[in-house]
Scaffold this active site. Sequence first.
Site, mmCIF file in Angstrom:
data_model
loop_
_atom_site.group_PDB
_atom_site.id
_atom_site.type_symbol
_atom_site.label_atom_id
_atom_site.label_comp_id
_atom_site.label_asym_id
_atom_site.label_seq_id
_atom_site.Cartn_x
_atom_site.Cartn_y
_atom_site.Cartn_z
ATOM 1 C CD GLU A 188 46.231 38.408 38.554
ATOM 2 O OE1 GLU A 188 45.827 39.084 39.539
ATOM 3 O OE2 GLU A 188 45.465 37.869 37.742
ATOM 4 C CB CYS A 232 48.714 42.366 45.581
ATOM 5 S SG CYS A 232 48.189 40.637 45.391
#
Length: 480
Positions: free
Chosen positions: A210, A248
């Site tokens: 991720e 993110c």
Amino acid sequence: MEGLEGTLAELRDTFQSGRTRSVAWRKSQLRGMIEFVQDNEERIFQALDQDVGKHPVEAYRDEVGVVAKSAKLSLSCVEKWMAPRKGDLPLVFFPASAQVMPEPFGVVLIMGSWNFPISLTLDPLIAAISAGNAVVLKPSELSPTCSSFLAENIPKYLDPKSIKVIEGGIDVCEQLLQQKWDKIFFTGSQRVGRIVMTAAAQHLTPVTLELGGKSPAIMDSSSNPTNMKVIAKRIVGAKWGSCSGQACIAIDYLLVEERFASDLIDLLAKTIKQFYGENPRESKSYCKIVNKNNFKRLLDLLTDPLVEASVAYGGSVDEEKMYIEPTILLNPPLDSQIMTEEIFGPLLPIITLDDIYESINFISSRPKPLAIYAFTRDEKFKKQILSRTSSGSVTFNDTLLQFLCDSLPFGGVGQSGFGRYHGKYSFDTFSHEKAILQRGFFPELEPRYPPWNSFKLHFIKLAYAFNYIGLILLLLGLKK
């Protein structure tokens, strides 16, 4: 690391004993996770404030609430998720039956991130538990208060024979990555993601990465003034409202038509003041930069002479307080670091285009982002975004909500990562789907004389042409 081999040996013995596979064990651990966040909510708030300066509202929204929601969903669904599913077989396979059975990988390594040190560490742990794995949890050393808190308290609520928390810095991470794991789940930067993947390749260990990337927002000029105010709030919230852009899924840069840029900057500036006051430095709702290294990295991006000249709003810094003001830049050079590297901070470049449709080529000519946010009512434009760009997700007319939706998979593509989780997708990420086919011993027909061989060859060719492999096995009894 002294004792690491012993820790892994204990976890492997525990897993091999079958302890983690039962539905009772999985549910007890999920209940323990729910109790953990309920009992320690205030302590979690304090740890998050100390590490990254998160306000309790933000801490609950992005951390405590995410973990509680995920654990409760898994608790209510785990028995259904872990049950074997009936597989469909063609009629020509009769008599036979098929199943797909989820099974845990084994002993897995979860490496958490510093920007969401509770949710992005414990949410994958919930998934690994639901799938029946034994786990080593490695919190980020860049959030030391949260790391110590997890190491001290997780063993009080979860099975210490099956779940271990290991703290440490780069040297500890290196030693962990030298071990053989059955699965590695990593959340962090692309640079470290490459290191993790290289280490995993030595043992052919499956990984979920991720990562992140430069997630753009697109804004066309078709919205009315009322919608524009809503859009500005959602952009400001997505850029600065989640760990001050150190996320993110935060907007990395914004694409707009040139004729619209000036009004948009004024509206964003007004909204920033509404959210954080005239002096965001004093706001308790605005996170600090996590450490000096990241502060210096962001300052280097901002003080590039050509980039600094593009500042349209903000730009002030305070190294002592680890503070960088919400900053808007208009058309910084496209070859500057701020436009080629993930920003991961409170700097928002606005890139102007002659026509908003040019945004599609702009995005597709760059590495695939984790998310694309597009504010538009143009259905044709929406279809082109979906068909001509590639990203982990696309959200129209809002931001960040895709991360909170358990019915949608969350993950990247290309350099923004691979693998997915959330909801049932989390369970699947930590499970191997084992195919099971069962047949009996009758009927079984054997060839008895040579003329059959010629017929058999033609029959096999015909069967393959129609994919009747089961019929071949059934009628011809092929064993050699």
